[in-house]
Design a protein around this motif. Sequence first.
Motif, short mmCIF file in Angstrom:
data_model
loop_
_atom_site.label_atom_id
_atom_site.label_comp_id
_atom_site.label_asym_id
_atom_site.label_seq_id
_atom_site.Cartn_x
_atom_site.Cartn_y
_atom_site.Cartn_z
N GLN A 65 69.92 -41.65 -7.62
CA GLN A 65 71.37 -41.55 -7.71
C GLN A 65 72.01 -41.44 -6.33
N SER A 66 71.30 -40.87 -5.38
CA SER A 66 71.87 -40.67 -4.05
C SER A 66 72.15 -41.97 -3.33
N TYR A 67 71.58 -43.08 -3.82
CA TYR A 67 71.86 -44.39 -3.24
C TYR A 67 72.96 -45.14 -3.99
N HIS A 68 73.60 -44.45 -4.95
CA HIS A 68 74.78 -44.97 -5.63
C HIS A 68 74.53 -46.34 -6.29
N PRO A 69 73.78 -46.32 -7.39
CA PRO A 69 73.50 -47.59 -8.09
C PRO A 69 74.79 -48.27 -8.55
N GLN A 70 74.75 -49.59 -8.50
CA GLN A 70 75.88 -50.38 -8.99
C GLN A 70 75.94 -50.32 -10.51
N SER A 71 74.77 -50.20 -11.16
CA SER A 71 74.71 -50.14 -12.62
C SER A 71 73.36 -49.59 -13.04
N ARG A 72 73.22 -49.36 -14.35
CA ARG A 72 71.94 -48.99 -14.93
C ARG A 72 71.55 -50.07 -15.93
N ALA A 73 70.27 -50.40 -15.95
CA ALA A 73 69.73 -51.32 -16.95
C ALA A 73 69.07 -50.46 -18.02
N TYR A 88 67.53 -48.38 -12.32
CA TYR A 88 68.63 -48.26 -11.38
C TYR A 88 68.79 -49.59 -10.64
N VAL A 89 70.00 -50.14 -10.66
CA VAL A 89 70.26 -51.45 -10.05
C VAL A 89 71.32 -51.28 -8.96
N TYR A 90 71.04 -51.82 -7.78
CA TYR A 90 71.89 -51.66 -6.61
C TYR A 90 72.33 -53.02 -6.07
N ARG A 91 73.45 -53.02 -5.38
CA ARG A 91 73.83 -54.20 -4.60
C ARG A 91 72.94 -54.24 -3.36
N ALA A 92 72.30 -55.36 -3.14
CA ALA A 92 71.41 -55.48 -1.98
C ALA A 92 72.18 -55.25 -0.68
N ALA A 93 73.41 -55.74 -0.62
CA ALA A 93 74.21 -55.58 0.59
C ALA A 93 74.50 -54.12 0.88
N ASP A 94 74.66 -53.29 -0.17
CA ASP A 94 74.90 -51.86 0.03
C ASP A 94 73.69 -51.19 0.67
N LEU A 95 72.51 -51.50 0.17
CA LEU A 95 71.30 -50.87 0.69
C LEU A 95 70.93 -51.38 2.08
N GLY A 96 71.29 -52.62 2.36
CA GLY A 96 71.00 -53.18 3.68
C GLY A 96 72.00 -52.75 4.75
N GLY A 97 73.23 -52.43 4.32
CA GLY A 97 74.26 -52.06 5.29
C GLY A 97 74.51 -50.58 5.41
N LEU A 99 62.23 -41.62 7.92
CA LEU A 99 61.46 -42.86 7.77
C LEU A 99 61.73 -43.53 6.43
N TYR A 100 61.81 -42.75 5.36
CA TYR A 100 62.08 -43.35 4.05
C TYR A 100 63.40 -44.11 4.06
N GLN A 101 64.42 -43.51 4.63
CA GLN A 101 65.74 -44.15 4.66
C GLN A 101 65.72 -45.40 5.54
N TYR A 102 65.01 -45.32 6.65
CA TYR A 102 64.89 -46.48 7.54
C TYR A 102 64.14 -47.60 6.83
N LEU A 103 63.02 -47.27 6.18
CA LEU A 103 62.23 -48.25 5.44
C LEU A 103 63.05 -48.88 4.33
N ASP A 104 63.81 -48.06 3.62
CA ASP A 104 64.62 -48.57 2.52
C ASP A 104 65.65 -49.58 3.03
N ARG A 105 66.30 -49.26 4.13
CA ARG A 105 67.28 -50.19 4.70
C ARG A 105 66.62 -51.48 5.16
N GLU A 106 65.50 -51.36 5.86
CA GLU A 106 64.83 -52.55 6.37
C GLU A 106 64.28 -53.41 5.23
N SER A 107 63.84 -52.79 4.14
CA SER A 107 63.37 -53.55 2.99
C SER A 107 64.49 -54.41 2.43
N ALA A 108 65.67 -53.80 2.25
CA ALA A 108 66.80 -54.55 1.70
C ALA A 108 67.22 -55.68 2.62
#
Length: 303
Positions: free
Chosen positions: A286-294, A125-134, A251-260
């Motif tokens: 899938q709930s984080y809406h990947p930009q694409s799949r590798a 699963y590949v995501y836009r970093a800006a999406d996960l950070g924002g 906490l998981y969602q907060y950690l995920d955002r801060e990681s990005a």
Amino acid sequence: MQFELLGAQHYPRLKAFFVGQRLELSTYSLPSLVVWSQCVFDTMFAVVEDAVLFAERRMDDPERRHLLLPVSASGFKDPDWLRQRAIEAGYKEYHFVPRSYLDFFGQSAVEEYFTVQPHAGYDDYVYRAADLGGLAGRDYAKKRNLVRQFERGYGGVGRVAVSSITPANAEECISCLQGWRSERPGKDWTEVLECERQAITKALHGLVELEFQGVMVSVDGMVRGFAIGSRLRADTWVLNFEKASDEVKGLYQYLDRESARRLFPGVAFLNKESDLGDPGLAQAKQSYHPQSRAYSHRLALRP
């Protein structure tokens, strides 16, 4: 062709092969290959011409073995090269072959030498970093709500701290990992989870030597979650490990955002690895809406 068992001591020697490499699957993160070696699979390597070729062999059944695509700063090796090296090494299959390799040479050209099959459960699963950070927009409304719940619940002065993981505080993350394990009943502690625990411990102990980066979240002075990543390509990092207490809502969602935000500044894409065929894990990714799949494939030598 002589294969050596991969270890942390080989990292300085092999990292040059990964400069500019084009393989998009998370498997081809050299730090990840190092820390997962000798758990379920022995990971071995051989330098062949201007490439490094990796092999994985089941520790409990050495006949179950396969090669990975060669990694080289000069680009992809053609299908005939793969065929010749497989025959020399005595292997019949390549695993973790990304779609980009098939597209580069054309699947029909690859199929002159190999049968091609999907590698079920190993598409990343590949995501836009800006999406996960924002976490902006309607798609991330539920994630933002959970982050707000965490911030409201633990919003007192000094209660939450976000820090980089360093050799000086890595043991706090290992204690957090032990706490995360204790939240799971013994019957739910699988071989894969035990291997992951060992790989995380190796990553934390080899943080500097293997060039991992990490961030941790402390609540009331105790580390309750952490994430560790490594570079895959010039525009992509892999989030290799992410653990947080299920007892702390949001906490998981907060950690995920801060990681990005903190681990990958300026990076376009984050690869969050595969779901291993686990429906629950697939739903979470899938709930984080990947930009694409590798997409991952397997190649088997034709007779």
